[in-house]
Design an enzyme around this catalytic site. Structure first.
Site, PDB file in Angstrom:
ATOM      1  CB  CYS A   1      -0.859   0.162   1.155  1.00 50.09           C
ATOM      2  SG  CYS A   1      -1.674   1.527   1.751  1.00 50.09           S
TER       3      CYS A   1
ATOM      4  CB  CYS B   1       0.353   1.800   4.029  1.00 49.16           C
ATOM      5  SG  CYS B   1      -1.171   1.199   4.040  1.00 49.16           S
TER       6      CYS B   1
END
Length: 122
Positions: free
Chosen positions: A30, A33
């Site tokens: 991600c 993230c």
């Protein structure tokens, strides 16, 4: 304080033993993230009164499912074993610091009273 990696063995114990826990639900693939990770780490260095923890949703799918994590990153804040914040999306450093300040300033007696009131009307 370094961030703590949470898993099935230490998740509940961490929540139960610490009054203030902020969890970042994330995954290695991600990009948002990974972009938020330095902000999360920097905040953890500023607040010794808060446990900063991460849950890798790829490795800890049971935990992610238990909290209905559908989007990552998702931030979750526990105070006195009560979830007081849960929101998907990363935050800029200033907004994250402000969120932490607001969360730590909450009167938990009022929060518990509100929860009790909601339980009574359900």
């Amino acid at each position: 304080m370094a961030t703590l990696e949470l898993n099935a063995d230490n998740f509940q114990q961490t929540i139960n033993q610490h009054a203030n826990v902020i969890i970042d639900f994330w995954a290695p693939w991600c990009a948002p993230c990974r972009a938020f990770a330095p902000t999360f780490e920097a905040a953890s260095e500023k607040r010794a009164d808060v446990v900063f923890a991460k849950v890798n949703t790829e490795e800890q799918q049971e935990i992610a499912a238990a909290f209905s994590i559908r989007s990552i990153p998702t931030l979750m804040i526990f105070r006195d074993q009560i979830i007081i914040y849960s929101e998907a999306g990363s935050l800029p450093a200033g907004a994250f610091d402000q969120l932490i300040e607001q969360a730590m300033a909450l009167d938990m007696d009022t929060v518990r009273a509100e929860i009790a009131g909601q339980a009574g009307t359900a």
